[in-house]
Write a protein that holds these residues in place. Structure first.
Motif, PDB file in Angstrom:
ATOM      1  N   ALA A 175       2.356  -7.423 111.962  1.00 13.77           N
ATOM      2  CA  ALA A 175       1.575  -8.543 111.440  1.00 13.77           C
ATOM      3  C   ALA A 175       1.625  -9.757 112.368  1.00 13.77           C
ATOM      4  CB  ALA A 175       2.094  -8.943 110.057  1.00 13.77           C
ATOM      5  N   TYR A 176       2.820 -10.078 112.889  1.00 12.92           N
ATOM      6  CA  TYR A 176       2.893 -11.321 113.656  1.00 12.92           C
ATOM      7  C   TYR A 176       2.793 -11.125 115.154  1.00 12.92           C
ATOM      8  CZ  TYR A 176       7.956 -10.966 114.878  1.00 12.92           C
ATOM      9  OH  TYR A 176       9.168 -10.595 115.391  1.00 12.92           O
ATOM     10  N   GLY A 177       3.025  -9.894 115.650  1.00 13.51           N
ATOM     11  CA  GLY A 177       3.075  -9.689 117.098  1.00 13.51           C
ATOM     12  C   GLY A 177       1.828  -9.035 117.673  1.00 13.51           C
ATOM     13  N   ILE A 178       1.527  -7.835 117.200  1.00 13.90           N
ATOM     14  CA  ILE A 178       0.433  -7.062 117.804  1.00 13.90           C
ATOM     15  C   ILE A 178      -0.905  -7.647 117.354  1.00 13.90           C
ATOM     16  CG2 ILE A 178      -0.546  -4.754 118.079  1.00 13.90           C
ATOM     17  CD1 ILE A 178       2.179  -3.571 117.545  1.00 13.90           C
ATOM     18  N   PRO A 179      -1.782  -7.981 118.313  1.00 15.29           N
ATOM     19  CA  PRO A 179      -3.019  -8.695 117.965  1.00 15.29           C
ATOM     20  C   PRO A 179      -4.045  -7.834 117.223  1.00 15.29           C
ATOM     21  CG  PRO A 179      -2.527  -8.897 120.317  1.00 15.29           C
ATOM     22  CD  PRO A 179      -1.613  -7.852 119.772  1.00 15.29           C
ATOM     23  N   GLU A 180      -4.894  -8.523 116.536  1.00 11.28           N
ATOM     24  CA  GLU A 180      -6.006  -7.959 115.767  1.00 11.28           C
ATOM     25  C   GLU A 180      -6.842  -6.971 116.583  1.00 11.28           C
ATOM     26  OE1 GLU A 180      -6.697  -8.744 112.554  1.00 11.28           O
ATOM     27  OE2 GLU A 180      -8.708  -7.847 112.405  1.00 11.28           O
ATOM     28  N   PHE A 181      -7.116  -7.303 117.858  1.00 19.32           N
ATOM     29  CA  PHE A 181      -8.017  -6.450 118.640  1.00 19.32           C
ATOM     30  C   PHE A 181      -7.387  -5.100 118.974  1.00 19.32           C
ATOM     31  CE2 PHE A 181      -6.066  -9.519 121.605  1.00 19.32           C
ATOM     32  CZ  PHE A 181      -5.427  -8.674 122.498  1.00 19.32           C
ATOM     33  N   ARG A 182      -6.073  -4.988 118.702  1.00 20.38           N
ATOM     34  CA  ARG A 182      -5.397  -3.729 118.970  1.00 20.38           C
ATOM     35  C   ARG A 182      -4.983  -3.049 117.667  1.00 20.38           C
ATOM     36  NH1 ARG A 182      -0.759  -1.872 121.510  1.00 20.38           N
ATOM     37  NH2 ARG A 182       0.464  -3.755 121.568  1.00 20.38           N
ATOM     38  N   LEU A 183      -4.682  -3.856 116.660  1.00 13.73           N
ATOM     39  CA  LEU A 183      -4.263  -3.303 115.370  1.00 13.73           C
ATOM     40  C   LEU A 183      -4.796  -4.235 114.278  1.00 13.73           C
ATOM     41  CD1 LEU A 183      -2.576  -1.239 113.788  1.00 13.73           C
ATOM     42  CD2 LEU A 183      -0.633  -2.775 114.014  1.00 13.73           C
ATOM     43  N   PRO A 184      -5.973  -3.918 113.721  1.00 11.78           N
ATOM     44  CA  PRO A 184      -6.546  -4.809 112.719  1.00 11.78           C
ATOM     45  C   PRO A 184      -5.568  -5.032 111.562  1.00 11.78           C
ATOM     46  CG  PRO A 184      -8.149  -3.155 113.386  1.00 11.78           C
ATOM     47  CD  PRO A 184      -6.839  -2.771 114.015  1.00 11.78           C
ATOM     48  N   LYS A 185      -5.449  -6.280 111.145  1.00 14.27           N
ATOM     49  CA  LYS A 185      -4.467  -6.620 110.106  1.00 14.27           C
ATOM     50  C   LYS A 185      -4.812  -5.992 108.758  1.00 14.27           C
ATOM     51  CE  LYS A 185      -2.511  -8.291 113.313  1.00 14.27           C
ATOM     52  NZ  LYS A 185      -1.974  -7.113 113.949  1.00 14.27           N
ATOM     53  N   ASP A 186      -6.094  -5.644 108.551  1.00  8.62           N
ATOM     54  CA  ASP A 186      -6.490  -4.952 107.329  1.00  8.62           C
ATOM     55  C   ASP A 186      -5.757  -3.624 107.177  1.00  8.62           C
ATOM     56  OD1 ASP A 186      -8.169  -6.916 106.715  1.00  8.62           O
ATOM     57  OD2 ASP A 186     -10.031  -5.853 107.236  1.00  8.62           O
ATOM     58  N   ILE A 187      -5.509  -2.986 108.325  1.00 13.09           N
ATOM     59  CA  ILE A 187      -4.851  -1.685 108.278  1.00 13.09           C
ATOM     60  C   ILE A 187      -3.412  -1.847 107.813  1.00 13.09           C
ATOM     61  CG2 ILE A 187      -3.982   0.166 109.773  1.00 13.09           C
ATOM     62  CD1 ILE A 187      -6.578  -0.067 111.313  1.00 13.09           C
ATOM     63  N   VAL A 188      -2.749  -2.864 108.350  1.00 12.78           N
ATOM     64  CA  VAL A 188      -1.365  -3.114 107.951  1.00 12.78           C
ATOM     65  C   VAL A 188      -1.343  -3.465 106.456  1.00 12.78           C
ATOM     66  CG1 VAL A 188       0.690  -4.477 108.426  1.00 12.78           C
ATOM     67  CG2 VAL A 188      -0.902  -3.959 110.288  1.00 12.78           C
ATOM     68  N   ALA A 189      -2.270  -4.319 106.045  1.00 12.01           N
ATOM     69  CA  ALA A 189      -2.316  -4.730 104.635  1.00 12.01           C
ATOM     70  C   ALA A 189      -2.571  -3.518 103.738  1.00 12.01           C
ATOM     71  CB  ALA A 189      -3.404  -5.781 104.433  1.00 12.01           C
ATOM     72  N   HIS A 190      -3.407  -2.607 104.214  1.00 10.45           N
ATOM     73  CA  HIS A 190      -3.697  -1.410 103.427  1.00 10.45           C
ATOM     74  C   HIS A 190      -2.432  -0.572 103.218  1.00 10.45           C
ATOM     75  CE1 HIS A 190      -6.051   2.059 102.002  1.00 10.45           C
ATOM     76  NE2 HIS A 190      -5.202   2.785 102.710  1.00 10.45           N
ATOM     77  N   GLU A 191      -1.657  -0.414 104.295  1.00  6.46           N
ATOM     78  CA  GLU A 191      -0.427   0.387 104.183  1.00  6.46           C
ATOM     79  C   GLU A 191       0.535  -0.252 103.183  1.00  6.46           C
ATOM     80  OE1 GLU A 191      -0.304   3.231 105.391  1.00  6.46           O
ATOM     81  OE2 GLU A 191      -1.839   3.209 106.949  1.00  6.46           O
ATOM     82  N   VAL A 192       0.633  -1.579 103.236  1.00 11.95           N
ATOM     83  CA  VAL A 192       1.529  -2.280 102.321  1.00 11.95           C
ATOM     84  C   VAL A 192       1.019  -2.138 100.885  1.00 11.95           C
ATOM     85  CG1 VAL A 192       2.407  -4.558 101.664  1.00 11.95           C
ATOM     86  CG2 VAL A 192       2.383  -3.883 104.076  1.00 11.95           C
ATOM     87  N   ALA A 193      -0.295  -2.260 100.705  1.00 14.74           N
ATOM     88  CA  ALA A 193      -0.880  -2.135  99.362  1.00 14.74           C
ATOM     89  C   ALA A 193      -0.621  -0.740  98.793  1.00 14.74           C
ATOM     90  CB  ALA A 193      -2.384  -2.412  99.414  1.00 14.74           C
ATOM     91  N   GLN A 194      -0.692   0.240  99.674  1.00 15.48           N
ATOM     92  CA  GLN A 194      -0.413   1.627  99.277  1.00 15.48           C
ATOM     93  C   GLN A 194       1.004   1.735  98.714  1.00 15.48           C
ATOM     94  OE1 GLN A 194      -2.982   3.521  99.607  1.00 15.48           O
ATOM     95  NE2 GLN A 194      -2.515   5.536 100.400  1.00 15.48           N
ATOM     96  N   LEU A 195       1.954   1.122  99.405  1.00 13.99           N
ATOM     97  CA  LEU A 195       3.348   1.156  98.945  1.00 13.99           C
ATOM     98  C   LEU A 195       3.488   0.412  97.618  1.00 13.99           C
ATOM     99  CD1 LEU A 195       5.277   0.535 102.298  1.00 13.99           C
ATOM    100  CD2 LEU A 195       5.200   2.646 100.975  1.00 13.99           C
ATOM    101  N   GLU A 196       2.772  -0.709  97.510  1.00 16.78           N
ATOM    102  CA  GLU A 196       2.831  -1.462  96.255  1.00 16.78           C
ATOM    103  C   GLU A 196       2.325  -0.614  95.107  1.00 16.78           C
ATOM    104  OE1 GLU A 196       0.765  -5.121  97.332  1.00 16.78           O
ATOM    105  OE2 GLU A 196       2.533  -6.268  96.700  1.00 16.78           O
ATOM    106  N   ARG A 197       1.266   0.128  95.370  1.00 16.58           N
ATOM    107  CA  ARG A 197       0.717   0.987  94.328  1.00 16.58           C
ATOM    108  C   ARG A 197       1.739   2.031  93.899  1.00 16.58           C
ATOM    109  NH1 ARG A 197      -3.986   2.573  96.957  1.00 16.58           N
ATOM    110  NH2 ARG A 197      -4.375   0.355  97.231  1.00 16.58           N
ATOM    111  N   MET A 198       2.545   2.462  94.863  1.00 16.72           N
ATOM    112  CA  MET A 198       3.577   3.455  94.521  1.00 16.72           C
ATOM    113  C   MET A 198       4.742   2.813  93.779  1.00 16.72           C
ATOM    114  SD  MET A 198       3.515   5.499  98.142  1.00 16.72           S
ATOM    115  CE  MET A 198       4.852   6.649  97.821  1.00 16.72           C
ATOM    116  N   GLY A 199       4.780   1.488  93.729  1.00 17.82           N
ATOM    117  CA  GLY A 199       5.817   0.826  92.945  1.00 17.82           C
ATOM    118  C   GLY A 199       6.785  -0.040  93.730  1.00 17.82           C
ATOM    119  N   VAL A 200       6.610  -0.105  95.058  1.00 17.02           N
ATOM    120  CA  VAL A 200       7.506  -0.952  95.854  1.00 17.02           C
ATOM    121  C   VAL A 200       7.192  -2.425  95.573  1.00 17.02           C
ATOM    122  CG1 VAL A 200       8.203  -1.615  98.193  1.00 17.02           C
ATOM    123  CG2 VAL A 200       7.640   0.773  97.682  1.00 17.02           C
TER     124      VAL A 200
END
Ligand SMILES: Cc1cc2nc3c(=O)[nH]c(=O)nc-3n(C[C@H](O)[C@H](O)[C@H](O)COP(=O)(O)OP(=O)(O)OC[C@H]3O[C@@H](n4cnc5c(N)ncnc54)[C@H](O)[C@@H]3O)c2cc1C
Ligand SMILES: Cc1cc2nc3c(=O)[nH]c(=O)nc-3n(C[C@H](O)[C@H](O)[C@H](O)COP(=O)(O)OP(=O)(O)OC[C@H]3O[C@@H](n4cnc5c(N)ncnc54)[C@H](O)[C@@H]3O)c2cc1C
Ligand code: SF4
Ligand code: SF4
Ligand code: FES
Lengths: 291, 470
Positions: B186-211
């Motif tokens: 989130a704070y290091g690798i830039p958007e043009f290489r790793l869109p932040k939506d993707i990171v947010a999606h992975e986190v949301a997935q974990l939240e859905r599982m109960g984390v």
């Protein structure tokens, strides 16, 4: 979300007090420590010292001067509104000890930062002589609070509209003629802290100052807050914010605080423009909602 | 390659479409655009399905590469992603940022005569397909164990531990010091290489599982390690990363215009300063920018500077191109976009004006001498070769160290002499009962996939501990 429990305007609205619900931080807070606040998604992370904290009620208090884009955004938050993020307590607490006689000097909003430290020193049984100053009477804050915890309180304003006329350093000079304090704590604008440190250096009186470089994370991760102290680079957010005033390179700090001057100006201009834009954007929405 | 028909080897690797260099250097959108389904099937069909699976041994978490590639080849994209998820919970990230050329693809037999299979691209394709089609991991729901696990740090190591242990029925809370989750992602690798939506999606997935995620929690400060146990956590995983910037220790380092890569990239990515003044955090828009270092962090900073409108950006590295630790693709992308490389060059001091602002950097030319302890040839300064690079912004990207904020509040936690946490490489166990650690805070700055691998091992060990504890 961190709710504002109480909001109070001081100094004609140029200085604002917020008491904020943050139970975990309140439980840990010690004098001299700060928090970093962020108002909303697009906001900056802004460091502010805790002027007070109440572990039982789970609240912390910050007092800030409205100086630029972010602090004016903060000032628009009302009681019941929330900060999106508050993190802390950050920085090392003041080492409060029983030393004897202590002179506590605060300039401008620095008085807010000074207050819990002075109170802590008083509680430990020190004799506390406080000197507070502001440009004019309206800008003077926490006078009653400071008086209540000081053995002596001296007040000055630049123009002499209240208290003695002059700068806090003039009053310090008077005190130093009669006393040899065991510690001086000086918190306020950088030039003030530098001037105090220069005055106490010749007589070798230990002097604590609280530095306010530009910060981002506040956890030692970015290095943006670095200051030179005794020829060494220190991170104010984790090694400070208090340092030995005789060791600090104040000139460098003053220069570094200017790093974003151009952007700050642009940001403020945008702020006043965006108020207009918001109004334009709002109206059609209200119209369609009414339909 | 035992039984593979010869003609397959001849097919060239399907290249991934990219934004054109002159266009992309002016925006923060992702550079490689992803495969279409046809491209993915075609590239997958190049795979020889080697029985010995050399590619798998090159992957730190052992992704079943031939297996998922076979699925893609036959158009079964759903099953492909399930195969990857079995060992790798962040394929959309890894497909984009793994240094494939020294890992999976580096071992691919196709690479001996031609180009290796584009394993990273295919992994990314499968993950992006799953995200678009809203496919999620089909792990069976499990009964709650009533055990509580605290994960400190929401980088790839912490996210992996959280995902693995929530799937085992434990109650997992992730504590993050910053206001956003994802760590370096989130704070290091830039958007043009790793869109932040993707990171947010992975986190949301974990939240859905109960984390549960709790931001703004600096463990060691807001809550100590001991207090986590007092709050009833049965096990704690420390994945706090290597968040301490390293500087050059040369004169002029406090001039305005000299900053760490952590600061520069945090301003840009975490605080979205590239969208200033829409976002409130400013970032210096240098005209002449020099980035010191040769890794991914350096290429990320340099390419960000271009996008922020710099006229000239150079990377200053003290060894030669061959030793640059950055991913091959990053160096290629940087050069295509116009970043200049000053190789075999080492800064010796920064030069400023009367206002304390940076105006240049004095450097020395280097030559390569004998190999040093890292096995790379040691750069030796050439005498009298001083020259000045004019610049108004320098980003120092020469690595990072162990941040002591957490460890100094936990006096009895065993550290090595550089301040990293000592943990068993097989289990992640520290010297403290109930405390595990993994990722950059144990190994020093490494890679996303290694941090995830460490998280996986720790999760297995935590699971064993919690089961035995009963
Ligand atoms: C540890 C710490 C504790 C602080 N505690 C307090 C406090 O209790 N009360 C309070 O009023 N302020 C405090 N400050 C200062 C406060 O953070 C700044 O005033 C604030 O960041 C300004 O933000 P802005 O966007 O409103 O103004 P900007 O647009 O950023 O700046 C407006 C003006 O303020 C100056 N400025 C910018 N950043 C700082 C800074 N960090 N410190 C001082 N001046 C700055 C600029 O040079 C400019 O002239 C503290 C700072 C630190 C680092
Ligand atoms: C700019 C950049 C580019 C990179 N590019 C690549 C690449 O292309 N490919 C690749 O494989 N690797 C790359 N890396 C390396 C990779 O990102 C790291 O190795 C990896 O993220 C380490 O994961 P981690 O989980 O150990 O820690 P991190 O990702 O660092 O996460 C640690 C988290 O813990 C939080 N934290 C720290 N202290 C505390 C505390 N006391 N309490 C609570 N939370 C805390 C931090 O805020 C952070 O969010 C890059 C790194 C950088 C900086
Ligand atoms: S996780 Fe990384 S190393 Fe493993 S197969 Fe995927 S891209 Fe290759
Ligand atoms: S990816 Fe390469 S090494 Fe692996 S099975 Fe396919 S051809 Fe063989
Ligand atoms: S604010 Fe980032 S290191 Fe101090």
């Amino acid at each position: 979300m961190f709710k504002i429990i109480k909001r109070q305007e001081m100094a004609g609205g140029t200085i604002i007090l917020n008491e904020i619900a943050a139970p975990r931080i309140a439980r840990k807070a010690r004098p001299g420590q700060f928090v970093i606040l962020k108002a909303n998604e697009t906001g900056e992370r802004i460091p502010l010292t805790m002027a007070d904290f109440n572990p039982r009620q789970g609240t912390i208090t910050v007092i800030y001067a409205v100086v630029g884009r972010s602090t004016s955004l903060f000032s628009q938050l009302q009681e019941g509104d929330s900060y999106q993020d508050v993190v802390g307590p950050l920085g090392r607490p003041t080492r409060l000890e029983r030393m004897g006689t202590v002179v506590c000097i605060g300039g401008g909003t620095g008085v807010a930062v000074l207050y819990p430290i002075a109170r802590g020193l008083k509680l430990l049984g020190n004799r506390v002589i406080s000197i507070i100053g502001a440009r004019e009477k309206e800008l003077l804050i926490l006078e009653d609070e400071m008086r209540a915890i000081s053995d002596d309180l001296l007040v000055c304003t630049d123009g002499g509209s209240y208290g003695q006329q002059g700068l806090v350093t003039d009053l310090l000079a008077q005190v130093l003629q009669e006393e040899r304090p065991d510690l001086v704590v000086a918190i306020g604008p950088v030039p003030m802290m530098r001037a105090v440190s220069e005055m106490t250096r010749p007589c070798n009186i230990k002097t604590l100052v609280s530095l306010n470089p530009i910060m981002i994370d506040g956890t030692g991760m970015c290095g943006g807050c670095r200051v030179s102290v005794g020829g060494e680079i220190r991170f104010a957010c984790v090694d400070g914010p208090e340092f030995d005033g005789h060791q600090v390179d104040f000139d460098e700090l003053m220069q570094r605080l200017q790093a974003y001057r151009a952007e700050e100006r642009q940001s403020l201009e945008c702020e006043s423009q965006s108020l207009e834009i918001h109004r334009c954007k709002m109206e059609p929405q209200i119209v369609s909602a009414a339909r | 390659m035992e039984t593979a028909p010869k003609h397959r080897e001849k097919k060239p690797r399907v290249s991934m479409p990219e934004q054109e260099p002159d266009q992309r250097a002016g925006n923060f959108q992702e550079v490689p655009l992803g495969y279409t389904a046809e491209m993915a099937v075609e590239e997958a069909s190049r795979c020889l399905q080697c029985k010995k699976e050399p590619c798998v041994s090159g992957c730190p978490v052992g992704v079943d590469i031939p297996g998922f590639v076979r699925c893609i080849r036959s158009g079964e994209f759903g099953p492909a992603i399930q195969k990857i998820w079995a060992t790798n919970s962040l394929p959309a990230v890894c497909g984009r940022v793994c240094p494939q050329e020294i890992q999976c693809e580096g071992r691919c037999v196709l690479g001996k005569k031609g180009e290796p299979l584009a394993i990273g691209h295919l992994e990314r394709f499968a993950a992006d397909f799953a995200r678009d089609a809203c496919i999620s991991c089909d792990a069976a729901p499990v009964r709650s164990t009533g055990k509580k696990v605290a994960v400190v740090g929401s980088g790839p190591a912490g996210l992996t531990v959280a995902g693995d242990l929530i799937a085992k029925g434990h109650q997992v809370t992730v504590f993050e010091a910053l206001h956003k989750t994802g760590g370096v992602l989130a704070y290091g690798i830039p958007e043009f290489r790793l869109p932040k939506d993707i990171v947010a999606h992975e986190v949301a997935q974990l939240e859905r599982m109960g984390v549960r995620f709790e931001c703004n929690m600096v463990i060691g400060v807001t809550l100590t390690l001991d207090e986590l146990f007092e709050e009833g956590y049965d096990a704690v995983f420390l994945g706090v990363g290597a968040g301490l910037p390293r500087f050059m220790d040369i004169p002029g380092e406090t001039l305005i215009g000299v900053m760490s890569a952590n600061e520069y990239l945090s301003r840009a990515n975490l605080m979205k300063a590239y969208r200033f003044p829409e976002y409130d955090t400013p970032i210096p828009r240098g005209r002449n920018v020099a980035v010191i270092g040769g890794g991914n962090v350096a290429t990320d900073a340099a390419r960000s500077a271009l996008r922020l409108g710099a006229d000239r950006v150079s990377i200053v590295y003290r060894r030669s191109r061959q030793e640059m630790p950055a991913r091959a693709e990053e160096i290629r992308h940087a050069e295509e976009e116009g970043v200049e490389l000053h190789l075999l060059t080492n800064p010796v001091r920064f030069l400023g004006d009367d206002d304390g602002r940076l105006v240049g950097m004095e450097c020395l030319k280097m030559t390569l001498g004998e190999p040093d302890s890292s096995g790379r040839r040691r750069p030796v300064p050439e005498e009298g070769s001083e020259f000045v690079i004019e610049c108004d912004l320098v980003v120092v990207a020469v690595g990072s160290g162990a941040n002591p904020l957490l460890t100094r509040s936990t006096g009895d936690l065993k550290l090595n002499r550089w301040g990293y946490i000592e943990a068993d490489p097989e289990t992640g166990k520290t010297n403290l009962e109930g405390v595990w650690a993994g990722g950059d805070i144990v190994t020093g700055s490494a890679t996303v996939i290694l941090a995830m691998g460490a998280g996986r091992k720790a999760a297995d060990s935590i699971q064993k501990y919690l089961t035995e504890k009963g």
